[in-house]
Scaffold this motif. Structure first.
Motif, short mmCIF file in Angstrom:
data_model
loop_
_atom_site.label_atom_id
_atom_site.label_comp_id
_atom_site.label_asym_id
_atom_site.label_seq_id
_atom_site.Cartn_x
_atom_site.Cartn_y
_atom_site.Cartn_z
N LYS A 241 5.53 35.99 -14.64
CA LYS A 241 4.14 36.00 -15.07
C LYS A 241 3.98 36.24 -16.57
O LYS A 241 2.96 35.88 -17.16
N HIS B 214 -0.69 28.56 -11.83
CA HIS B 214 -0.23 29.50 -10.81
C HIS B 214 -0.25 28.76 -9.47
O HIS B 214 -1.12 28.99 -8.64
N LYS C 277 -0.05 31.90 0.08
CA LYS C 277 0.48 30.84 -0.78
C LYS C 277 1.95 30.55 -0.48
O LYS C 277 2.34 29.40 -0.26
N ASP D 238 5.30 29.40 -6.74
CA ASP D 238 4.48 30.27 -7.60
C ASP D 238 3.94 29.61 -8.86
O ASP D 238 2.75 29.75 -9.14
MN MN Z 1 2.03 34.56 -8.07
#
Ligand code: MN
Ligand code: SPV
Length: 624
Positions: free
Chosen positions: A231, A250, A276, A291
């Motif tokens: 991230k 994302h 997800k 991701d």
């Molecule tokens: Mn994520």
């Protein structure tokens, strides 16, 4: 006279490590490493190349110094982060911005000079007694136009080991690129440790310096704060993409398997804890990534790559019924790091929602654990943390997609947005076109909080394209970037929304977990315009007969017409509610919103009101 940085490297490093570093012909790299070696003052340094011996050294170091412990199954280890260090620290994650730059009220920022001064003070001597690992990686496939090289400095062998499983090695790329390498930089330190975990949580900082393409992370261990290429790099990449006209998202990438062996690739954006990863791993489909995706336009089409090669996924709720492929992998030999689960005396692991009995004792993020344990504030401590995770390479999964390492990426045939929504959106719906999709799906994305997130349950959180936590550009500009991207496509792929969390008025979920595949196979057919759809005021929904056929064929289940009507009833007041809330946010909190966003939402409001006048608040799909 101040020492030259190559002299500093020669003084501090062993001969072998020094050689590894200077073999890369890049003075910027040497300067960066020298600067933080001096400042952070580690006891030892290890420069890691792509060689199996170097990678093995890091892996063994992680267990030797106790950051990971071996488990009963070959290759499995467990790692713990501190009790107060179990998730991304949103409050202390800030962009460092020069004077005069404002990203708007949705994005946390700090004055660059002050921030740099603060972080340099925190970093001073922070690695005393620790070993510093110097790692090289590639964000994206090797030798690809998409790919960005990156260097990580960290004093955590767990972080360095995790990155081996999650990212492609980059030392050879640095050798190849030499001085031309424009690379991202990450400096991480766990800081002083107490009982193996970061002690000075009050000095936990994640500071992103867009100008120097450097992210600093201190006094933390949780992967979302520390694994630089995940991230932290996403934030730098969005900034770069925004300047260069591509997208860093994302999003997962998955191959959906249509009729006659056809594979259509979809990307999907869902906020954390909305299914997800489990979507990207659907049995019968293939996974490219779960991701982060980079998207570029090639010959008028979208191509996407996964910048990772592994998964750092939530483990809570993983069970043999719903996740057969993952379940099998998690019980087979192979390198897997479990974090913040419960470790038992038999060196097995347990997590909430796993098959079988809850163990009567074990070790978790709170220390020794027994059922009924409470923390200092009297809050119950569950066997595992809701954000407990597994880290593994995609290639361990039976359904890893063969295109994962294709430097050209895969062609994207559809984009999906999903959130936790108990009462509004239908299970699957296609937007009218790119602009309508970006605005009514992506830019209007909300998700309800769960018991697993901090704060009150069931509160809707605005999270445009599920990327809000990572945006280094104003939200309005980011939306504009998506609109422009679509305008440059020859034939933009359809944009869909899915909602796995719709409930009836009594609060029961209306869908089974296994229904996901039906929505994806329908979207696959729509992507090729092979099924007709019903036009509602909010978008196109499936026809009953098409879904019934898919339920039958894929799940061997009947799909009663009453279920269809319940799932696809247009809930007018709730749909007007979203528009209300979203317009309010963009009007008051997003200064540079593109005007078209308001127009598109107003048109949708008018269509909903017209339908309501004709048919009432809750409208059966058969009316359209
Ligand atoms: Mn994520
Ligand atoms: C997420 O929370 O979206 C994750 C895990 O993928 S983290 O690395 O913490 O961002």
């Amino acid at each position: 006279m101040a020492k030259n940085f190559v002299d500093i490297l020669r003084d501090i490093l062993d001969k072998e490590d020094y050689q590894k570093l200077v073999r890369v012909d890049n003075p910027q790299l040497h300067q960066f490493v020298a600067q933080y070696l001096e400042l952070c003052n580690p006891a030892k340094v290890f420069v890691c190349t792509d060689s199996p011996e170097d990678i093995q050294f890091i892996r063994e170091e992680a267990t030797r110094i106790g950051e990971e412990k071996r488990l009963a199954i070959e290759g499995h280890t467990v790692h713990f982060d501190g009790y107060w260090d179990q998730a991304r620290d949103k409050g202390n994650t800030r962009f460092l911005l020069p004077e005069g730059i404002d990203l708007g009220p949705q994005i946390k920022a700090t004055d660059r000079e002050k921030g740099l001064e603060e972080i340099q003070t925190i970093l001073k001597d922070i690695m005393r007694g620790h070993r510093l690992y110097v790692r090289f990686f590639c964000l994206g496939p090797i030798k690809s136009e998409f790919t960005i090289p990156a260097v990580q400095l960290t004093d955590s062998a767990y972080v360095a080991h995790s990155e081996d499983l999650l990212f492609r090695q980059g030392y050879e790329e640095f050798l190849r690129l030499g001085r031309s390498a424009q690379f991202f930089r990450f400096v991480h330190s766990q800081g002083e440790l107490q009982g193996g975990v970061s002690k000075n949580i009050g000095q936990r900082r994640i500071y992103i310096d867009l100008e120097d393409k450097t992210v600093y992370s201190t006094n933390t261990q949780y992967g979302g704060n520390t694994i630089g290429l995940k991230k932290l790099a996403l934030r730098l990449a969005i900034d770069k993409a925004s300047r260069e006209g591509w997208l860093a998202e994302h999003m997962f990438i998955m191959g959906v398997h249509g009729p006659g062996g056809r594979v259509t690739y979809f990307t999907g954006a869902f906020p954390s804890l909305c299914g997800k990863t489990s979507t990207a791993m659907l049995e019968k489909e293939t996974i490219v990534g779960d991701d982060i995706a980079y998207l570029r336009i090639k010959d008028g089409e979208i191509r996407a790559v996964n910048i990772e090669k592994g998964i750092f996924g939530i483990i809570q709720g993983v069970n043999s019924q719903d996740d057969p492929i993952l379940w099998k992998t998690l019980h087979s030999p192979g390198q897997i790091i479990f974090s913040n689960v419960l470790a038992t005396e038999k060196d097995e692991v347990y997590w909430i929602g796993k098959d079988g009995e809850i163990p009567t004792k074990g070790f978790n993020h709170s220390g020794q654990w027994i059922p009924g344990k409470k923390d200092a504030d009297g809050n119950p401590i569950l066997p595992s943390h809701p954000n407990a995770r597994f880290t593994l390479e995609l290639k361990l999964l039976q359904n890893a997609d063969p295109e994962l390492d294709n430097p050209e990426g895969v062609v994207i045939g559809g984009i999906v947005y999903g959130g936790r929504d108990s009462d509004t959106r239908v299970p699957v719906e296609e937007s009218f076109d790119w602009i309508h999709g970006v605005i009514t799906r992506g830019a209007s994305l909300e998700s309800e909080t769960t018991a697993a997130t901090l704060g009150k349950e069931g509160v809707r959180r605005f999270n445009p394209l599920s990327n809000l936590d990572f945006l280094p550009v104003p939200v309005g500009k980011y939306i504009e970037n998506h609109l422009k991207f679509g305008a440059a496509l020859k034939n933009p792929p359809p944009i869909f929304s899915v909602n796995y969390f719709l409930k009836d008025p009594e609060g029961n979920f209306l869908n089974e977990k296994t229904d996901k595949i039906i929505w994806f196979r329908w979207m696959e057919l729509r992507s090729h315009r092979e099924v007709k759809a019903i036009e509602m005021p909010t978008g196109f929904i499936p026809r009953y007969q098409d879904l019934r056929g898919l339920f039958n064929q894929l799940l061997g289940r009947d799909y009663p017409e009453e279920a269809y009507v319940e799932h696809f009833t247009l809930r007018v007041p709730e749909n007007l509610g979203i528009i209300e809330r979203i317009i309010e946010i963009y009007r008051n909190k997003v200064p540079d919103t593109p005007q078209i966003l308001f127009q598109v939402l107003e048109e949708q409001r008018r269509r909903l009101n017209r339908a309501r006048e004709k048919y009432g608040d809750y409208i059966s799909p058969h009316k359209f």
